[in-house]
Scaffold this motif. Structure first.
Motif, PDB file in Angstrom:
ATOM      1  N   UNK A   1      26.660  77.420  10.543  1.00 33.08           N
ATOM      2  CA  UNK A   1      25.459  76.343   9.805  1.00 33.08           C
ATOM      3  C   UNK A   1      26.739  75.276  10.080  1.00 33.08           C
ATOM      4  N   UNK A   2      26.120  73.898  10.351  1.00 29.22           N
ATOM      5  CA  UNK A   2      26.786  72.465  10.106  1.00 29.22           C
ATOM      6  C   UNK A   2      27.320  72.307  11.941  1.00 29.22           C
ATOM      7  N   UNK A   3      26.489  72.754  13.070  1.00 26.61           N
ATOM      8  CA  UNK A   3      27.580  72.500  13.817  1.00 26.61           C
ATOM      9  C   UNK A   3      27.243  71.075  14.412  1.00 26.61           C
ATOM     10  N   UNK A   4      28.399  70.516  14.770  1.00 24.91           N
ATOM     11  CA  UNK A   4      28.700  69.488  15.232  1.00 24.91           C
ATOM     12  C   UNK A   4      28.944  68.710  16.585  1.00 24.91           C
ATOM     13  N   UNK A   5      29.717  69.767  16.900  1.00 21.29           N
ATOM     14  CA  UNK A   5      30.471  69.779  18.560  1.00 21.29           C
ATOM     15  C   UNK A   5      29.506  71.004  19.009  1.00 21.29           C
TER      16      UNK A   5
ATOM     17  N   UNK B   1      28.344  76.421  19.320  1.00 25.47           N
ATOM     18  CA  UNK B   1      28.254  75.636  18.324  1.00 25.47           C
ATOM     19  C   UNK B   1      29.284  76.116  17.736  1.00 25.47           C
ATOM     20  N   UNK B   2      29.705  75.011  17.931  1.00 22.98           N
ATOM     21  CA  UNK B   2      31.095  75.119  16.362  1.00 22.98           C
ATOM     22  C   UNK B   2      30.711  73.082  15.563  1.00 22.98           C
ATOM     23  N   UNK B   3      31.404  73.701  14.035  1.00 25.49           N
ATOM     24  CA  UNK B   3      31.335  73.309  12.862  1.00 25.49           C
ATOM     25  C   UNK B   3      32.064  71.652  13.382  1.00 25.49           C
ATOM     26  N   UNK B   4      33.637  72.179  14.492  1.00 23.59           N
ATOM     27  CA  UNK B   4      34.751  71.470  13.815  1.00 23.59           C
ATOM     28  C   UNK B   4      35.522  71.181  15.263  1.00 23.59           C
ATOM     29  N   UNK B   5      35.886  70.329  15.976  1.00 21.67           N
ATOM     30  CA  UNK B   5      37.264  71.156  16.591  1.00 21.67           C
ATOM     31  C   UNK B   5      38.560  70.652  16.033  1.00 21.67           C
ATOM     32  N   UNK B   6      39.811  71.749  16.096  1.00 21.29           N
ATOM     33  CA  UNK B   6      40.847  71.144  15.582  1.00 21.29           C
ATOM     34  C   UNK B   6      41.518  71.006  17.030  1.00 21.29           C
ATOM     35  N   UNK B   7      42.543  71.449  17.167  1.00 19.40           N
ATOM     36  CA  UNK B   7      43.516  71.276  18.425  1.00 19.40           C
ATOM     37  C   UNK B   7      43.635  72.194  19.889  1.00 19.40           C
ATOM     38  N   UNK B   8      44.519  72.522  20.283  1.00 16.58           N
ATOM     39  CA  UNK B   8      44.814  73.232  21.326  1.00 16.58           C
ATOM     40  C   UNK B   8      46.154  72.947  20.681  1.00 16.58           C
TER      41      UNK B   8
ATOM     42  N   UNK C   1      31.823  68.628  23.587  1.00 15.67           N
ATOM     43  CA  UNK C   1      30.329  67.389  23.251  1.00 15.67           C
ATOM     44  C   UNK C   1      29.428  67.745  22.541  1.00 15.67           C
ATOM     45  N   UNK C   2      28.962  66.977  22.540  1.00 18.02           N
ATOM     46  CA  UNK C   2      28.186  66.783  20.616  1.00 18.02           C
ATOM     47  C   UNK C   2      27.235  67.469  20.461  1.00 18.02           C
ATOM     48  N   UNK C   3      26.951  68.081  19.580  1.00 20.52           N
ATOM     49  CA  UNK C   3      26.052  68.914  19.296  1.00 20.52           C
ATOM     50  C   UNK C   3      24.945  67.958  19.174  1.00 20.52           C
TER      51      UNK C   3
END
Length: 189
Positions: free
Chosen positions: A98-102, A117-124, A56-58
Motif C-alpha cells: 500500500x502507499x508505494x511512493x518509491x 514498490x516501497x512505501x518509504x526509503x530509510x537508509x543504508x 526512483x519515484x513511484x
C-alpha cells in the motif's frame, strides 16, 4: 509461499521512530554487510546494498496492459524498461503493498533487473553479521535484525535471489517479455 509468516514474527508497526546507524552496536572486529533499508506496509525491510541500482519515484511507473497484482507496470531507466513488482503480492496475495511512493531498482542477476514498490526509503546501514538472526521459514525473508535499543523494532532481511526465483516460478517473466517491447516500440513512434 509467503514472504513471511507474520504469526511467527512479533512486530510493533506502530512505532514510527526512524531506524538509524546509531541504533546498532557496531563492531569493527565482526564481519558486517551493508543493507539498504525501506518500508513496505509499515514494516522495515533490508536487502544487500550491492543489489540496489537506483531509487526512483513511484510516479514514474508506467501502466502496462496485462499487468496483474504482482506486476504493477514498468519503469524507464537509462533507455530501458523494467518491471515494477509488488514484492508482497508476489508472496502473499492477500496483502498487497500500500502507499508505494518509491521504487528500488534491483539488479537480480547479470541480465535481470526489476523495480520493487516501497512505501518509504530509510537508509543504508552497516549491520554486524552476527546481529542477523536466521529465519527458518520458506520465504524471501532470510533474517531478522532486532534493534539493540530494547524496542520491538526490527528489520526483516530480504533475499533478492528468492524474489527472482519466485518471479520465474510464477512465469511473470513471460508476461514481461510480451509487454516491455510494446513500451519500447511506443518510444520510437
Amino acid at each position: 509461499e509467503k514472504m513471511a509468516d507474520y504469526a511467527e514474527i512479533t512486530l510493533n508497526k506502530s512505532d514510527d521512530k526512524e531506524i538509524e546507524q546509531s541504533d546498532f552496536a557496531f563492531s569493527m572486529t565482526n564481519e558486517h554487510k551493508k543493507l539498504a533499508t525501506f518500508v513496505i506496509n509499515g514494516q522495515v525491510y533490508g536487502l544487500e546494498q550491492s543489489y540496489v541500482v537506483e531509487a526512483l519515484e513511484a510516479s514514474k511507473t508506467i501502466s502496462v496492459p496485462g499487468t496483474n497484482a504482482v506486476i504493477r507496470g514498468a519503469v524507464e531507466f537509462n533507455d530501458h524498461y523494467y518491471a515494477v513488482v509488488d514484492a508482497l503480492a508476489l508472496f502473499e496475495k492477500d496483502e498487497p503493498s500500500l502507499n508505494a511512493s518509491h521504487l528500488l531498482l534491483l539488479q537480480l542477476s547479470d541480465d535481470e533487473m526489476i523495480a520493487i514498490q516501497v512505501e518509504k526509503l530509510v537508509s543504508v546501514l552497516e549491520i554486524n553479521l552476527n546481529d542477523i538472526q536466521p529465519v527458518e521459514i520458506s520465504s524471501a525473508i532470510t533474517g531478522i535484525i532486532c534493534l539493540s535499543d530494547g524496542s520491538d523494532r526490527t528489520i526483516l532481511e530480504m533475499d533478492p535471489q528468492i524474489i527472482l526465483q519466485k518471479l520465474v516460478e510464477n512465469q511473470v517473466d513471460e508476461d514481461l517479455e510480451a509487454a516491455l517491447p510494446l513500451l519500447e516500440s511506443m518510444e520510437t513512434i
